[in-house]
Design a protein around this motif. Structure first.
Motif, PDB file in Angstrom:
ATOM      1  N   TYR A   1      90.314  30.014  30.531  1.00  0.00           N
ATOM      2  CA  TYR A   1      89.369  29.286  29.329  1.00  0.00           C
ATOM      3  C   TYR A   1      89.378  29.616  28.311  1.00  0.00           C
ATOM      4  O   TYR A   1      89.478  30.048  27.113  1.00  0.00           O
ATOM      5  CB  TYR A   1      88.316  28.337  29.140  1.00  0.00           C
ATOM      6  CG  TYR A   1      88.590  27.213  29.937  1.00  0.00           C
ATOM      7  CD1 TYR A   1      89.143  26.342  29.340  1.00  0.00           C
ATOM      8  CD2 TYR A   1      86.997  26.735  31.179  1.00  0.00           C
ATOM      9  CE1 TYR A   1      89.003  25.099  30.066  1.00  0.00           C
ATOM     10  CE2 TYR A   1      87.240  26.072  31.864  1.00  0.00           C
ATOM     11  CZ  TYR A   1      88.399  24.722  31.332  1.00  0.00           C
ATOM     12  OH  TYR A   1      88.093  23.519  32.343  1.00  0.00           O
TER      13      TYR A   1
ATOM     14  N   VAL B   1      81.803  32.520  24.310  1.00  0.00           N
ATOM     15  CA  VAL B   1      81.545  31.185  23.478  1.00  0.00           C
ATOM     16  C   VAL B   1      80.325  31.963  22.071  1.00  0.00           C
ATOM     17  O   VAL B   1      80.787  30.850  21.377  1.00  0.00           O
ATOM     18  CB  VAL B   1      80.859  29.968  24.866  1.00  0.00           C
ATOM     19  CG1 VAL B   1      80.982  28.610  23.849  1.00  0.00           C
ATOM     20  CG2 VAL B   1      81.796  29.836  25.410  1.00  0.00           C
TER      21      VAL B   1
ATOM     22  N   TYR C   1      91.732  30.398  18.131  1.00  0.00           N
ATOM     23  CA  TYR C   1      90.838  30.820  16.819  1.00  0.00           C
ATOM     24  C   TYR C   1      91.367  31.915  16.489  1.00  0.00           C
ATOM     25  O   TYR C   1      91.101  32.050  14.812  1.00  0.00           O
ATOM     26  CB  TYR C   1      89.745  32.098  17.739  1.00  0.00           C
ATOM     27  CG  TYR C   1      88.628  32.242  16.305  1.00  0.00           C
ATOM     28  CD1 TYR C   1      87.978  32.268  15.535  1.00  0.00           C
ATOM     29  CD2 TYR C   1      87.554  33.163  16.741  1.00  0.00           C
ATOM     30  CE1 TYR C   1      87.429  31.951  14.597  1.00  0.00           C
ATOM     31  CE2 TYR C   1      86.525  33.951  16.101  1.00  0.00           C
ATOM     32  CZ  TYR C   1      86.740  33.202  15.245  1.00  0.00           C
ATOM     33  OH  TYR C   1      85.723  34.681  13.894  1.00  0.00           O
TER      34      TYR C   1
ATOM     35  N   ALA D   1      91.113  29.515  24.473  1.00  0.00           N
ATOM     36  CA  ALA D   1      90.003  29.346  23.288  1.00  0.00           C
ATOM     37  C   ALA D   1      89.666  30.613  21.838  1.00  0.00           C
ATOM     38  O   ALA D   1      90.412  29.940  21.094  1.00  0.00           O
ATOM     39  CB  ALA D   1      88.572  29.301  23.563  1.00  0.00           C
TER      40      ALA D   1
END
Length: 142
Positions: A109, A41, A117, A113
């Protein structure tokens, strides 16, 4: 070369550089850890933020280097810009559909994600390539 074409080249290079940096860091961390457990993250946010900052700085530098061209945008530039954005947005839609499918499949996740991206990066690169081809080979709106 028009200012908008230079801006397109700059955006393509920054996008590829930011995503390559992100991949290098994440894959480097994955040597001793399973990929889905790699902390991603902060790296994702930092590379996106850095790409935005670098784009702004490079745009300012380009405008300072050729101030008389910085504000010039003719009809052709606007049409090529719109054309490239339409082409690029297809990957945003593909990424959104992929992320939706991944979330319904209850995938980690990390994968969701990273799919988003990747879709944003591919969208930017594809849009830039479409614009550059239009600048170099000619643009005939239909």
């Amino acid at each position: 070369m028009s200012f908008e074409e230079k801006r397109t080249w700059m955006m393509a290079v920054v996008t590829v550089g930011a995503y390559a940096t992100y991949l290098g860091i994440i894959l480097g961390r994955a040597e001793s850890t399973p990929l889905t457990e790699v902390p991603y993250v902060s790296t994702l946010l930092w590379t996106i933020g850095a790409a935005i900052a670098v784009s702004i700085v490079l745009h300012i530098v380009m405008a300072i280097a050729s101030p008389k061209d910085a504000d010039k945008k003719d009809q052709r530039d606007r049409e090529i810009g719109r054309f490239g954005e339409y082409i690029g947005h297809s990957f945003v839609v593909i990424g959104a559909v992929a992320a939706l499918g991944m979330s319904m499949a209850e995938l980690n996740y990390f994968w969701i994600a990273n799919a988003i991206y990747l879709a944003f990066a591919l969208s930017s690169v594809l849009g830039c390539v479409a614009k550059l081809v239009a600048y170099r080979r000619g643009f005939q709106p239909w």
